[in-house]
Design an enzyme around this catalytic site. Structure first.
Site, PDB file in Angstrom:
ATOM      1  N   CYS A   1      -5.944  -1.730   3.680  1.00 27.77           N
ATOM      2  CA  CYS A   1      -7.403  -1.903   3.663  1.00 27.77           C
ATOM      3  C   CYS A   1      -7.788  -3.195   4.392  1.00 27.77           C
ATOM      4  O   CYS A   1      -7.623  -3.276   5.591  1.00 27.77           O
ATOM      5  CB  CYS A   1      -7.935  -1.842   2.224  1.00 27.77           C
TER       6      CYS A   1
ATOM      7  N   HIS B   1      -5.840   3.041   0.102  1.00 29.75           N
ATOM      8  CA  HIS B   1      -5.070   2.274  -0.885  1.00 29.75           C
ATOM      9  C   HIS B   1      -3.927   3.088  -1.491  1.00 29.75           C
ATOM     10  O   HIS B   1      -4.089   3.656  -2.572  1.00 29.75           O
ATOM     11  CB  HIS B   1      -5.985   1.808  -2.015  1.00 29.75           C
TER      12      HIS B   1
ATOM     13  N   GLU C   1      -1.468   2.068  -3.052  1.00 26.58           N
ATOM     14  CA  GLU C   1      -0.933   1.452  -4.290  1.00 26.58           C
ATOM     15  C   GLU C   1      -1.743   1.837  -5.521  1.00 26.58           C
ATOM     16  O   GLU C   1      -1.334   1.554  -6.646  1.00 26.58           O
ATOM     17  CB  GLU C   1      -0.904  -0.079  -4.133  1.00 26.58           C
TER      18      GLU C   1
END
Ligand SMILES: *[C@@H]1O[C@H](CO)[C@@H](O)[C@H](O)[C@H]1NC(C)=O
Ligand SMILES: *[C@@H]1O[C@H](CO)[C@@H](O)[C@H](O)[C@H]1NC(C)=O
Ligand SMILES: *[C@@H]1O[C@H](CO)[C@@H](O)[C@H](O)[C@H]1NC(C)=O
Ligand SMILES: *[C@@H]1O[C@H](CO)[C@@H](O)[C@H](O)[C@H]1NC(C)=O
Length: 330
Positions: free
Chosen positions: A130, A241, A243
């Site tokens: 990001c 994202h 994660e």
């Protein structure tokens, strides 16, 4: 006798660790400033920077160990660390990187050193997520701004691969099943107000530096770049994202389906396998032990209404910075 046995064990242990350091890579994650007087600072007044724990768990889930990289330090600090770790993750956040701040200043040292290392033939992969991807591209464009405004906040999207994505390093080994999950299901979490476009990349020409592997479309239907890899260096960027699906449970757009987990895990596995190609190491086990994130404990900040379920929080003292007496009496 016992003493000899222990020393022998330590000796064998050091041989083993020397021969296996590419198997268990150590990856640095850049810290960033906490928002001054924000929610977290009000609860933890001595803390000044953080890493969302999801980034740590994400890399750990791929088999890496994590070292926090402090902001606000001098070049010798970054140089020393960058010649020991096996990769860097530049996390997302809401920092303005084209103004002076800790994230951008540290990021500049890190990227200069990452280029230097790769140039010397020492493999140093960098993974930007990001804001981290935005920063990576900005740095490699000699600090020239190429982002445009867009609205891709709060979106969950499938990945729109470019036709030749399979010939990339990043997606070269992807299995059919995972590729199908990525393209047919809502697997990626987007939360960004800036975008890069292929048109700008072609005009400038950033396509000589970056290979665009996937795109997406924002709320207005405007196309933006969602995955890149550097043509020469092991630098990778994702605008979404990866994660979050496994580790973040804020109610904003985060997919938690089996398909989203499998997709996210693909990116973690890929990046950690890149880090395994680096054979840098710390001087010894005790030096490494002092640096690892295991020396810190994450806080359950989701309960305080943070967007992050858990965060590692650091004070200036922990970061080796002077105590600035940010909260003097009176
Ligand atoms: C960098 O900072 C460290 C302490 O954090 C200090 O010991 C060292 O002298 C500094 N180096 C330079 C070149 O300023
Ligand atoms: C690993 O280390 C050796 C010796 O230090 C060096 O010659 C070699 O280039 C390194 N390999 C990589 C992939 O960094
Ligand atoms: C993905 O999300 C969009 C909009 O949020 C929805 O229209 C679409 O049906 C979803 N696709 C899948 C495969 O769930
Ligand atoms: C480990 O390496 C550090 C940094 O080079 C050094 O200061 C320290 O003495 C070493 N410790 C051991 C136990 O060898």
């Amino acid at each position: 006798m016992r003493k000899i046995a222990i020393s022998l064990l330590i000796f064998i242990g050091s041989l083993l660790s020397a021969s296996t350091d590419t198997e268990s890579p150590v990856v640095g994650i850049l810290t960033q400033e906490l928002r001054p007087n924000g929610l977290i600072m009000r609860h933890f007044p001595d803390k000044t920077s953080f890493i969302a724990a999801s980034y740590v768990k994400y890399l750990e889930g791929g088999g890496a160990r994590v070292v926090p990289i402090w902001i606000g330090r001098n070049h010798s600090y970054y140089k020393n660390l960058m010649y020991k770790i096996n990769g860097v993750l530049l996390p997302g956040g809401s920092n303005w990187f084209n103004q002076s701040n800790g994230y951008a200043e540290a990021g500049e040292h890190i990227m200069q050193l990452a280029v230097e290392l790769n140039h010397k033939g020492r493999y140093m992969p960098v993974w930007g997520i990001c804001l981290g991807m935005e920063f990576l591209i900005y740095m490699m464009a000699n600090n020239k701004e190429h982002r445009v405004d867009c609205n891709a906040k709060n979106m969950i999207l499938p990945i729109e691969f470019r036709e030749d994505y399979k010939s990339s390093r990043l997606f070269g080994t992807i299995s059919y099943d995972v590729a199908v999950a990525m393209t047919t299901e809502n697997v990626t979490s987007h939360w960004h107000r800036f975008c890069y476009t292929e048109q700008d990349f072609r005009n400038n020409p950033l396509t000589q530096i970056w290979r665009v592997l996937s795109v997406n479309h924002d709320w207005h239907g405007s196309e933006f770049i969602s995955t890149v890899e550097h043509v020469m260096y092991p630098f990778y960027g994702v605008q979404f994202h990866p994660e979050k699906p496994q580790f973040e449970f804020h109610k904003s757009s985060i997919p938690h389906t089996a398909a989203a987990i499998v997709s996210s895990q693909f990116f973690a596995d890929f990046f950690v396998s890149e880090a395994r190609k680096s054979n840098q190491s710390f001087a010894n086990e005790s030096e490494l032990a002092m640096m690892l994130i295991y020396n810190y404990k994450p806080e359950y900040t989701g309960i305080l209404k943070s967007i992050y379920t858990q965060q590692y929080l650091f004070s200036n003292v922990e970061m080796g910075l002077e105590v600035r007496h940010a909260h003097p009496f009176g």
